[in-house]
Design a protein around this motif. Sequence first.
Motif, PDB file in Angstrom:
ATOM      1  N   VAL A   1       0.835  -1.209   0.000  1.00 36.00           N
ATOM      2  CA  VAL A   1       0.000   0.000   0.000  1.00 36.00           C
ATOM      3  C   VAL A   1       0.866   1.253   0.000  1.00 36.00           C
ATOM      4  N   PHE A   2       1.938   1.236   0.789  1.00 33.15           N
ATOM      5  CA  PHE A   2       2.782   2.422   0.954  1.00 33.15           C
ATOM      6  C   PHE A   2       3.473   2.816  -0.348  1.00 33.15           C
ATOM      7  N   VAL A   3       4.056   1.837  -1.044  1.00 36.05           N
ATOM      8  CA  VAL A   3       4.787   2.153  -2.266  1.00 36.05           C
ATOM      9  C   VAL A   3       3.831   2.609  -3.366  1.00 36.05           C
ATOM     10  N   HIS A   4       2.611   2.090  -3.342  1.00 39.43           N
ATOM     11  CA  HIS A   4       1.590   2.560  -4.297  1.00 39.43           C
ATOM     12  C   HIS A   4       1.178   3.994  -3.974  1.00 39.43           C
ATOM     13  N   ALA A   5       1.117   4.319  -2.678  1.00 44.95           N
ATOM     14  CA  ALA A   5       0.673   5.653  -2.268  1.00 44.95           C
ATOM     15  C   ALA A   5       1.708   6.724  -2.589  1.00 44.95           C
ATOM     16  N   ILE A   6       2.998   6.427  -2.397  1.00 42.50           N
ATOM     17  CA  ILE A   6       4.022   7.460  -2.609  1.00 42.50           C
ATOM     18  C   ILE A   6       4.483   7.539  -4.064  1.00 42.50           C
ATOM     19  N   GLU A   7       4.255   6.455  -4.838  1.00 40.47           N
ATOM     20  CA  GLU A   7       4.648   6.466  -6.249  1.00 40.47           C
ATOM     21  C   GLU A   7       3.551   5.843  -7.112  1.00 40.47           C
ATOM     22  N   PRO A   8       2.424   6.530  -7.239  1.00 44.38           N
ATOM     23  CA  PRO A   8       1.300   5.970  -8.004  1.00 44.38           C
ATOM     24  C   PRO A   8       1.602   5.801  -9.493  1.00 44.38           C
ATOM     25  N   LYS A   9       2.544   6.583 -10.026  1.00 43.95           N
ATOM     26  CA  LYS A   9       2.878   6.434 -11.448  1.00 43.95           C
ATOM     27  C   LYS A   9       3.670   5.153 -11.705  1.00 43.95           C
ATOM     28  N   GLU A  10       4.610   4.871 -10.824  1.00 43.78           N
ATOM     29  CA  GLU A  10       5.431   3.669 -10.993  1.00 43.78           C
ATOM     30  C   GLU A  10       4.683   2.404 -10.561  1.00 43.78           C
ATOM     31  N   PHE A  11       3.772   2.574  -9.582  1.00 42.38           N
ATOM     32  CA  PHE A  11       2.997   1.437  -9.072  1.00 42.38           C
ATOM     33  C   PHE A  11       1.515   1.804  -9.145  1.00 42.38           C
ATOM     34  N   PRO A  12       0.897   1.629 -10.317  1.00 39.90           N
ATOM     35  CA  PRO A  12      -0.486   2.083 -10.535  1.00 39.90           C
ATOM     36  C   PRO A  12      -1.511   1.431  -9.607  1.00 39.90           C
ATOM     37  N   THR A  13      -1.264   0.201  -9.180  1.00 42.45           N
ATOM     38  CA  THR A  13      -2.223  -0.489  -8.308  1.00 42.45           C
ATOM     39  C   THR A  13      -1.497  -1.053  -7.091  1.00 42.45           C
ATOM     40  N   VAL A  14      -2.293  -1.400  -6.091  1.00 46.23           N
ATOM     41  CA  VAL A  14      -1.724  -2.030  -4.894  1.00 46.23           C
ATOM     42  C   VAL A  14      -1.110  -3.384  -5.252  1.00 46.23           C
ATOM     43  N   PHE A  15      -1.722  -4.063  -6.229  1.00 48.85           N
ATOM     44  CA  PHE A  15      -1.172  -5.357  -6.650  1.00 48.85           C
ATOM     45  C   PHE A  15       0.232  -5.194  -7.230  1.00 48.85           C
ATOM     46  N   ASP A  16       0.455  -4.102  -7.971  1.00 52.38           N
ATOM     47  CA  ASP A  16       1.803  -3.835  -8.482  1.00 52.38           C
ATOM     48  C   ASP A  16       2.782  -3.636  -7.322  1.00 52.38           C
TER      49      ASP A  16
ATOM     50  N   LEU B   1       2.398  -4.972  -4.367  1.00 54.77           N
ATOM     51  CA  LEU B   1       2.581  -6.301  -3.777  1.00 54.77           C
ATOM     52  C   LEU B   1       3.601  -7.111  -4.575  1.00 54.77           C
ATOM     53  N   TRP B   2       3.494  -7.045  -5.897  1.00 54.91           N
ATOM     54  CA  TRP B   2       4.438  -7.756  -6.765  1.00 54.91           C
ATOM     55  C   TRP B   2       5.870  -7.295  -6.513  1.00 54.91           C
ATOM     56  N   TRP B   3       6.058  -5.985  -6.440  1.00 53.10           N
ATOM     57  CA  TRP B   3       7.402  -5.451  -6.199  1.00 53.10           C
ATOM     58  C   TRP B   3       7.916  -5.843  -4.814  1.00 53.10           C
ATOM     59  N   THR B   4       7.035  -5.791  -3.812  1.00 51.95           N
ATOM     60  CA  THR B   4       7.430  -6.141  -2.442  1.00 51.95           C
ATOM     61  C   THR B   4       7.906  -7.587  -2.355  1.00 51.95           C
ATOM     62  N   LEU B   5       7.140  -8.494  -2.945  1.00 52.66           N
ATOM     63  CA  LEU B   5       7.495  -9.911  -2.864  1.00 52.66           C
ATOM     64  C   LEU B   5       8.757 -10.228  -3.658  1.00 52.66           C
ATOM     65  N   THR B   6       8.910  -9.637  -4.838  1.00 52.01           N
ATOM     66  CA  THR B   6      10.124  -9.893  -5.621  1.00 52.01           C
ATOM     67  C   THR B   6      11.351  -9.287  -4.946  1.00 52.01           C
ATOM     68  N   THR B   7      11.150  -8.189  -4.222  1.00 54.61           N
ATOM     69  CA  THR B   7      12.267  -7.568  -3.503  1.00 54.61           C
ATOM     70  C   THR B   7      12.662  -8.398  -2.284  1.00 54.61           C
ATOM     71  N   MET B   8      11.665  -8.822  -1.494  1.00 50.49           N
ATOM     72  CA  MET B   8      11.949  -9.590  -0.283  1.00 50.49           C
ATOM     73  C   MET B   8      12.522 -10.968  -0.599  1.00 50.49           C
ATOM     74  N   SER B   9      12.128 -11.523  -1.739  1.00 51.10           N
ATOM     75  CA  SER B   9      12.642 -12.845  -2.115  1.00 51.10           C
ATOM     76  C   SER B   9      13.932 -12.757  -2.916  1.00 51.10           C
ATOM     77  N   THR B  10      14.445 -11.535  -3.108  1.00 52.95           N
ATOM     78  CA  THR B  10      15.693 -11.241  -3.835  1.00 52.95           C
ATOM     79  C   THR B  10      15.631 -11.644  -5.305  1.00 52.95           C
ATOM     80  N   VAL B  11      14.417 -11.832  -5.845  1.00 52.78           N
ATOM     81  CA  VAL B  11      14.293 -12.147  -7.275  1.00 52.78           C
ATOM     82  C   VAL B  11      14.593 -10.906  -8.100  1.00 52.78           C
TER      83      VAL B  11
END
Length: 256
Positions: free
Chosen positions: A34-49, A51-61
């Motif tokens: 939610v936070f990354v979507h709120a501060i950068e709505p252009k780069e992360f248009p939806t909360v799902f985007d 979520l995708w970035w959060t999981l790929t970052t935490m899993s080091t993918v």
Amino acid sequence: MIIFHIRRLYFKIAKLNNWILLLSTLCLVAFSSVFVHAIEPKEFPTVFDGLWWTLTTMSTVGYGDYAPKTTEGRIYAMFLFVVGIGLLGVIIGKFLDLFSVMRNRRERGLLDYKGTNHIIIIGWSQKAYFAIREILSRNSKHKIVLVDEIESNPCSENGVVYVQGPPALDETLLRANITQAKAVLIFSDDKIQRSTLADGKTLLIATTVERLNSSAHSTAEILDESHLKNFTAVHVDSYILSQQSISKMAVEKIGL
């Protein structure tokens, strides 16, 4: 100095309760999405985007299809690198430890058996081993529970569950789910040299089996035929007196 504090943080995280750790991770994932979507709505248009970035970052993918552009977003990304990756790593490590503990407990016969309509074999010996092979050769789908006091499962046959404990105790047989068993084979204890003592132990086990599940077909091995009269008060469906082909005879007695 920073690395030292990070290591201390990870050690403290590792000591947290498993449920608290899991809940904290889920909260971090939800907040980050939610936070990354709120501060950068252009780069992360939806909360799902997010979520995708959060999981790929935490899993080091780190696929690179989404990335924060603002200073605030990059600062939070650095925070997620340090805390999120470590948190996820601790959780994975704890799950691996849990699987290892469960496997160890299963090998040591410390887990309860929950199946039904199974065959319980009491007393590990070469005779018990041949009986297990005889049962499985007739029907590989038979469920077998071996009960003995050995520290770890002595049987290498697939599908044989081991329960450790004194077989004459209610607690041990209940852990083997004696009340739902269809048959019980009681083999004489080879470690006891005197037939009087060995048959006495068999009698004690047979009495416990009968009391907990009188409907299960029971077969007991007796070393000395003169001891048969001592078993008259116990309802045992069949006895085995001969040492020859004893394993095959035991299996035939329960009608497999």
